[in-house]
Design a protein around this motif. Structure first.
Motif, mmCIF file in Angstrom:
data_model
loop_
_atom_site.group_PDB
_atom_site.id
_atom_site.type_symbol
_atom_site.label_atom_id
_atom_site.label_comp_id
_atom_site.label_asym_id
_atom_site.label_seq_id
_atom_site.Cartn_x
_atom_site.Cartn_y
_atom_site.Cartn_z
ATOM 1 N N ARG A 10 3.609 10.235 -1.920
ATOM 2 C CA ARG A 10 3.728 11.574 -1.209
ATOM 3 C C ARG A 10 2.220 12.038 -0.583
ATOM 4 O O ARG A 10 2.382 12.793 0.491
ATOM 5 N N ASP A 11 1.257 11.972 -1.207
ATOM 6 C CA ASP A 11 0.012 12.579 -0.690
ATOM 7 C C ASP A 11 -0.734 12.016 0.318
ATOM 8 O O ASP A 11 -0.992 12.736 1.310
ATOM 9 N N PRO A 12 -0.927 10.600 0.694
ATOM 10 C CA PRO A 12 -1.662 10.228 1.562
ATOM 11 C C PRO A 12 -0.535 10.196 3.040
ATOM 12 O O PRO A 12 0.474 9.936 2.916
ATOM 13 N N GLU A 13 -0.940 10.435 4.006
ATOM 14 C CA GLU A 13 -0.305 10.227 5.316
ATOM 15 C C GLU A 13 0.501 9.183 5.514
ATOM 16 O O GLU A 13 -0.237 8.023 5.301
ATOM 17 N N ASP A 14 1.516 9.101 5.913
ATOM 18 C CA ASP A 14 2.306 7.872 6.257
ATOM 19 C C ASP A 14 2.052 7.533 7.769
ATOM 20 O O ASP A 14 2.462 8.225 8.707
ATOM 21 N N GLY A 21 6.474 -0.402 15.120
ATOM 22 C CA GLY A 21 7.491 -1.327 14.609
ATOM 23 C C GLY A 21 8.611 -0.731 14.098
ATOM 24 O O GLY A 21 9.247 0.256 14.700
ATOM 25 N N ALA A 22 9.349 -1.117 13.067
ATOM 26 C CA ALA A 22 10.399 -0.765 12.496
ATOM 27 C C ALA A 22 10.232 0.709 12.142
ATOM 28 O O ALA A 22 9.305 1.271 11.756
ATOM 29 N N PRO A 23 11.267 1.782 12.559
ATOM 30 C CA PRO A 23 11.117 3.205 12.459
ATOM 31 C C PRO A 23 11.063 3.604 10.813
ATOM 32 O O PRO A 23 10.428 4.643 10.653
ATOM 33 N N ASP A 24 11.320 2.818 9.885
ATOM 34 C CA ASP A 24 11.377 3.167 8.634
ATOM 35 C C ASP A 24 10.176 2.420 7.957
ATOM 36 O O ASP A 24 10.092 2.401 6.698
ATOM 37 N N LEU A 25 9.325 1.833 8.581
ATOM 38 C CA LEU A 25 7.984 1.094 7.925
ATOM 39 C C LEU A 25 7.205 2.252 7.388
ATOM 40 O O LEU A 25 6.771 3.420 7.841
ATOM 41 N N GLU A 26 6.775 2.213 6.168
ATOM 42 C CA GLU A 26 6.058 2.993 5.546
ATOM 43 C C GLU A 26 4.549 2.401 5.091
ATOM 44 O O GLU A 26 4.371 1.427 4.582
ATOM 45 N N PHE A 27 3.534 3.065 5.431
ATOM 46 C CA PHE A 27 2.299 2.645 5.385
ATOM 47 C C PHE A 27 1.219 3.876 5.028
ATOM 48 O O PHE A 27 1.092 4.624 5.708
ATOM 49 N N ARG A 28 0.732 3.956 4.054
ATOM 50 C CA ARG A 28 0.099 5.059 3.363
ATOM 51 C C ARG A 28 -1.281 4.406 2.773
ATOM 52 O O ARG A 28 -1.390 3.834 1.813
ATOM 53 N N LEU A 29 -2.531 4.801 3.507
ATOM 54 C CA LEU A 29 -3.646 4.720 3.277
ATOM 55 C C LEU A 29 -4.354 5.642 2.178
ATOM 56 O O LEU A 29 -4.540 6.682 2.363
ATOM 57 N N ALA A 30 -4.575 5.158 0.766
ATOM 58 C CA ALA A 30 -4.927 5.965 -0.268
ATOM 59 C C ALA A 30 -6.519 6.002 -0.450
ATOM 60 O O ALA A 30 -6.727 6.658 -1.264
ATOM 61 N N THR A 31 -7.290 5.246 0.186
ATOM 62 C CA THR A 31 -8.493 5.133 -0.007
ATOM 63 C C THR A 31 -9.228 6.866 0.120
ATOM 64 O O THR A 31 -9.998 6.862 -0.904
ATOM 65 N N ASP A 32 -9.084 7.315 0.966
ATOM 66 C CA ASP A 32 -9.630 8.499 1.337
ATOM 67 C C ASP A 32 -9.107 9.660 0.459
ATOM 68 O O ASP A 32 -9.913 10.387 -0.304
ATOM 69 N N LEU A 41 -7.271 1.074 -1.327
ATOM 70 C CA LEU A 41 -5.895 1.008 -1.546
ATOM 71 C C LEU A 41 -4.873 1.469 -0.647
ATOM 72 O O LEU A 41 -5.166 2.391 0.045
ATOM 73 N N SER A 42 -3.864 0.673 -0.468
ATOM 74 C CA SER A 42 -2.668 1.190 0.537
ATOM 75 C C SER A 42 -1.452 0.808 -0.330
ATOM 76 O O SER A 42 -1.273 0.045 -1.091
ATOM 77 N N TYR A 43 -0.555 1.626 0.040
ATOM 78 C CA TYR A 43 1.027 1.314 -0.169
ATOM 79 C C TYR A 43 1.684 1.115 0.941
ATOM 80 O O TYR A 43 1.527 1.797 2.125
ATOM 81 N N GLN A 44 2.579 0.042 0.951
ATOM 82 C CA GLN A 44 3.457 -0.075 2.265
ATOM 83 C C GLN A 44 4.636 -0.642 1.653
ATOM 84 O O GLN A 44 4.958 -1.286 0.760
ATOM 85 N N PRO A 103 15.576 -9.826 1.947
ATOM 86 C CA PRO A 103 16.707 -8.965 2.300
ATOM 87 C C PRO A 103 16.823 -7.836 1.511
ATOM 88 O O PRO A 103 17.599 -6.904 2.036
ATOM 89 N N ASP A 104 15.983 -7.517 0.513
ATOM 90 C CA ASP A 104 15.956 -5.954 -0.157
ATOM 91 C C ASP A 104 14.667 -5.472 0.178
ATOM 92 O O ASP A 104 14.658 -4.463 -0.358
ATOM 93 N N GLY A 105 13.884 -5.839 1.143
ATOM 94 C CA GLY A 105 12.644 -4.971 1.540
ATOM 95 C C GLY A 105 11.538 -5.607 0.704
ATOM 96 O O GLY A 105 11.671 -6.524 -0.333
ATOM 97 N N LEU A 106 10.363 -5.166 0.933
ATOM 98 C CA LEU A 106 9.292 -5.377 0.173
ATOM 99 C C LEU A 106 8.270 -4.312 0.053
ATOM 100 O O LEU A 106 8.008 -3.441 1.182
ATOM 101 N N GLU A 107 7.850 -3.893 -1.178
ATOM 102 C CA GLU A 107 6.809 -2.926 -1.330
ATOM 103 C C GLU A 107 5.818 -3.590 -1.950
ATOM 104 O O GLU A 107 5.777 -4.331 -3.029
ATOM 105 N N ILE A 108 4.832 -3.305 -1.199
ATOM 106 C CA ILE A 108 3.173 -3.844 -1.881
ATOM 107 C C ILE A 108 2.190 -2.744 -2.167
ATOM 108 O O ILE A 108 2.087 -1.764 -1.197
#
Length: 135
Positions: A10-14, A21-32, A41-44, A103-108
């Protein structure tokens, strides 16, 4: 004791849309957002069957990729490694890397160290469609 508390979804900007790329790709940089001084740290979240559009390498920074949900593959220089939930992969500086979702996506979660401060973009080299270009 000072601390920082943030929600990684929720907090870091996506910034996923910046990767063209894909319109539903999510990439959140949490370092700052977390005020990290010694690491990064990032969530993808990569949609099912999708390959992240860029490969990259770091001159100094080591990264650890942790699969928290789904499956996929990571390409490290010329080697492709299958990924499953709760796998962790350490990638040393100087190694090219790219990843794709199963096939089920990937969250890292991606952890990097040392912190590169304001020069973090100076440490990274990226290449669009690296996986395909690398063979």
């Amino acid at each position: 004791m000072p601390f920082t508390h943030r929600n990684l979804r929720r907090d870091p900007e996506d910034v996923g849309a910046r990767f063209d790329g894909a319109p539903d790709l999510e990439f959140r940089l949490a370092t700052d957002a977390l005020g990290l001084a010694e690491s990064g740290l990032s969530y993808q979240r990569i949609p099912p069957g999708y390959r992240f559009p860029y490969g990259h390498t770091h001159a100094r920074q080591e990264e650890v990729y942790v699969v928290v949900r789904g499956s996929g593959r990571v390409k490290l220089d010329d080697e492709v490694v299958a990924l499953a939930e709760w796998d962790a992969v350490r990638v040393p500086a100087g190694t090219w890397r790219g990843y794709e979702a199963g096939p089920d996506g990937l969250e890292i979660l991606v952890f990097g160290a040392p912190s590169l401060g304001d020069g973090r973009r100076d440490d990274v080299e990226g290449l669009r469609d690296w996986w395909d270009a690398a063979g």
